[in-house]
Design a protein around this motif. Structure first.
Motif, PDB file in Angstrom:
ATOM      1  N   UNK A  98       0.838  -1.207   0.000  1.00  0.00           N
ATOM      2  CA  UNK A  98       0.000   0.000   0.000  1.00  0.00           C
ATOM      3  C   UNK A  98       0.868   1.251   0.000  1.00  0.00           C
ATOM      4  N   UNK A  99       1.920   1.246   0.823  1.00  0.00           N
ATOM      5  CA  UNK A  99       2.820   2.403   0.879  1.00  0.00           C
ATOM      6  C   UNK A  99       3.513   2.611  -0.466  1.00  0.00           C
ATOM      7  N   UNK A 100       3.893   1.533  -1.124  1.00  0.00           N
ATOM      8  CA  UNK A 100       4.531   1.640  -2.442  1.00  0.00           C
ATOM      9  C   UNK A 100       3.582   2.250  -3.464  1.00  0.00           C
ATOM     10  N   UNK A 101       2.320   1.862  -3.411  1.00  0.00           N
ATOM     11  CA  UNK A 101       1.332   2.460  -4.308  1.00  0.00           C
ATOM     12  C   UNK A 101       1.202   3.957  -4.033  1.00  0.00           C
ATOM     13  N   UNK A 102       1.200   4.321  -2.759  1.00  0.00           N
ATOM     14  CA  UNK A 102       1.100   5.736  -2.382  1.00  0.00           C
ATOM     15  C   UNK A 102       2.320   6.514  -2.864  1.00  0.00           C
ATOM     16  N   UNK A 103       3.504   5.950  -2.691  1.00  0.00           N
ATOM     17  CA  UNK A 103       4.733   6.621  -3.124  1.00  0.00           C
ATOM     18  C   UNK A 103       4.744   6.779  -4.643  1.00  0.00           C
ATOM     19  N   UNK A 104       4.298   5.753  -5.354  1.00  0.00           N
ATOM     20  CA  UNK A 104       4.235   5.836  -6.813  1.00  0.00           C
ATOM     21  C   UNK A 104       3.299   6.929  -7.294  1.00  0.00           C
ATOM     22  N   UNK A 105       2.121   7.019  -6.694  1.00  0.00           N
ATOM     23  CA  UNK A 105       1.160   8.061  -7.068  1.00  0.00           C
ATOM     24  C   UNK A 105       1.700   9.436  -6.711  1.00  0.00           C
ATOM     25  N   UNK A 106       2.305   9.546  -5.527  1.00  0.00           N
ATOM     26  CA  UNK A 106       2.902  10.792  -5.060  1.00  0.00           C
ATOM     27  C   UNK A 106       3.958  11.278  -6.041  1.00  0.00           C
ATOM     28  N   UNK A 107       4.841  10.378  -6.452  1.00  0.00           N
ATOM     29  CA  UNK A 107       5.899  10.751  -7.396  1.00  0.00           C
ATOM     30  C   UNK A 107       5.307  11.161  -8.742  1.00  0.00           C
ATOM     31  N   UNK A 108       4.295  10.441  -9.198  1.00  0.00           N
ATOM     32  CA  UNK A 108       3.681  10.727 -10.505  1.00  0.00           C
ATOM     33  C   UNK A 108       2.924  12.049 -10.520  1.00  0.00           C
ATOM     34  N   UNK A 109       2.521  12.529  -9.371  1.00  0.00           N
ATOM     35  CA  UNK A 109       1.755  13.772  -9.321  1.00  0.00           C
ATOM     36  C   UNK A 109       2.593  15.016  -9.603  1.00  0.00           C
ATOM     37  N   UNK A 110       3.885  14.851  -9.743  1.00  0.00           N
ATOM     38  CA  UNK A 110       4.739  15.956 -10.183  1.00  0.00           C
ATOM     39  C   UNK A 110       4.966  17.027  -9.142  1.00  0.00           C
ATOM     40  N   UNK A 111       5.455  18.176  -9.605  1.00  0.00           N
ATOM     41  CA  UNK A 111       5.868  19.244  -8.695  1.00  0.00           C
ATOM     42  C   UNK A 111       4.756  19.769  -7.776  1.00  0.00           C
ATOM     43  N   UNK A 112       3.531  19.590  -8.167  1.00  0.00           N
ATOM     44  CA  UNK A 112       2.415  20.085  -7.345  1.00  0.00           C
ATOM     45  C   UNK A 112       1.927  19.045  -6.346  1.00  0.00           C
ATOM     46  N   UNK A 113       2.702  17.994  -6.156  1.00  0.00           N
ATOM     47  CA  UNK A 113       2.281  16.909  -5.258  1.00  0.00           C
ATOM     48  C   UNK A 113       2.100  17.423  -3.829  1.00  0.00           C
ATOM     49  N   UNK A 114       1.155  16.808  -3.146  1.00  0.00           N
ATOM     50  CA  UNK A 114       0.932  17.094  -1.718  1.00  0.00           C
ATOM     51  C   UNK A 114       1.963  16.318  -0.903  1.00  0.00           C
ATOM     52  N   UNK A 115       2.040  16.563   0.396  1.00  0.00           N
ATOM     53  CA  UNK A 115       2.954  15.769   1.233  1.00  0.00           C
ATOM     54  C   UNK A 115       2.620  14.277   1.133  1.00  0.00           C
ATOM     55  N   UNK A 116       3.644  13.456   1.148  1.00  0.00           N
ATOM     56  CA  UNK A 116       3.476  12.009   1.004  1.00  0.00           C
ATOM     57  C   UNK A 116       2.534  11.432   2.054  1.00  0.00           C
TER      58      UNK A 116
ATOM     59  N   UNK B 129      -1.884   7.952   4.190  1.00  0.00           N
ATOM     60  CA  UNK B 129      -3.050   7.827   5.057  1.00  0.00           C
ATOM     61  C   UNK B 129      -4.226   7.202   4.309  1.00  0.00           C
ATOM     62  N   UNK B 130      -4.356   7.570   3.059  1.00  0.00           N
ATOM     63  CA  UNK B 130      -5.472   7.085   2.248  1.00  0.00           C
ATOM     64  C   UNK B 130      -5.441   5.572   2.047  1.00  0.00           C
ATOM     65  N   UNK B 131      -4.250   4.975   1.978  1.00  0.00           N
ATOM     66  CA  UNK B 131      -4.168   3.544   1.667  1.00  0.00           C
ATOM     67  C   UNK B 131      -3.629   2.676   2.805  1.00  0.00           C
ATOM     68  N   UNK B 132      -2.789   3.239   3.668  1.00  0.00           N
ATOM     69  CA  UNK B 132      -2.195   2.436   4.733  1.00  0.00           C
ATOM     70  C   UNK B 132      -3.208   2.154   5.840  1.00  0.00           C
ATOM     71  N   UNK B 133      -3.938   3.163   6.260  1.00  0.00           N
ATOM     72  CA  UNK B 133      -4.899   2.959   7.350  1.00  0.00           C
ATOM     73  C   UNK B 133      -5.921   1.862   7.014  1.00  0.00           C
ATOM     74  N   UNK B 134      -6.520   1.883   5.823  1.00  0.00           N
ATOM     75  CA  UNK B 134      -7.475   0.791   5.521  1.00  0.00           C
ATOM     76  C   UNK B 134      -6.848  -0.599   5.563  1.00  0.00           C
ATOM     77  N   UNK B 135      -5.612  -0.719   5.124  1.00  0.00           N
ATOM     78  CA  UNK B 135      -4.942  -2.022   5.182  1.00  0.00           C
ATOM     79  C   UNK B 135      -4.767  -2.459   6.633  1.00  0.00           C
TER      80      UNK B 135
END
Length: 191
Positions: free
Chosen positions: A155-173, A178-184
């Motif tokens: 789940x964390x890897x998926x979050x990091x991948x999305x975070x990186x792909x969101x480019x310079x305007x990305x929000x804090x990791x 939180x969106x994916x780790x807590x549910x797991x």
């Protein structure tokens, strides 16, 4: 003569490698080119890195140390799964939006092949090993601890991948995590 401070030489090697990987691709970049650009010897290179591929993963390797330290600092009376969630939040805070690993943001430009993707998987599994060892140390069954470690790092890897792909305007990791780790973790019993 004392030479360059250790942190300075390592950082110079990281920067030289990043520049070269972006300019000419990973495969066409040699260790000799990296050391020449950084102004250090080949021996100095190998004092810091086992090989060229390790330069791609500096931030992610450092995050494993942050995760390990955060788990070790968790109070003994903290729910183990809550401690994992908090440790991942601490780890995420160390990866700032402006310092996203180039291997994740510029992999196409660098021409990273399957061998390097495998290196990324090995590093993710090393993070899962850290979580598993912590949970086993807190008394969880080894199989359950392994499942939690793999699931939460997946789940964390998926979050990091999305975070990186969101480019310079990305929000804090942490917001992605939180969106994916807590549910797991909730699925494994955290409230």
């Amino acid at each position: 003569m004392a030479g360059r401070p250790r942190a300075s030489s390592q950082r110079m090697l990281e920067e030289a490698a990043s520049e070269l990987f972006l300019e000419q691709g990973y495969a066409k970049t040699t260790i000799e080119q990296i050391t020449r650009r950084a102004g250090v010897s080949r021996n100095t290179f190998f004092n810091y890195f086992p090989g060229k591929a390790d330069l791609l993963w500096v931030e992610l390797d450092a995050s494993r140390t942050v995760l390990t330290d955060a788990l070790a600092a968790a109070p003994a009376d903290t729910d183990p799964l809550a401690a994992v969630e908090a440790a991942l939040a601490t780890t995420a805070a160390a990866l700032t939006p402006g310092r996203a690993p180039l291997v994740l943001t510029q992999w196409r430009v660098m021409g990273i092949d399957e061998e390097l993707k495998a290196a990324g998987l090995a590093r993710a599994l090393a993070h899962a090993d850290v979580v598993e060892a912590f949970l086993v140390g807190r008394g969880l069954d080894a199989l359950v601890a392994r499942a939690i470690g793999l699931a939460v790092i997946g789940a964390a890897s998926a979050a990091v991948g999305r975070w990186a792909a969101d480019g310079p305007e990305r929000r804090p990791l942490g917001t992605y995590l939180q969106k994916v780790v807590h549910p797991v973790l909730e699925g494994f019993g955290i409230g």
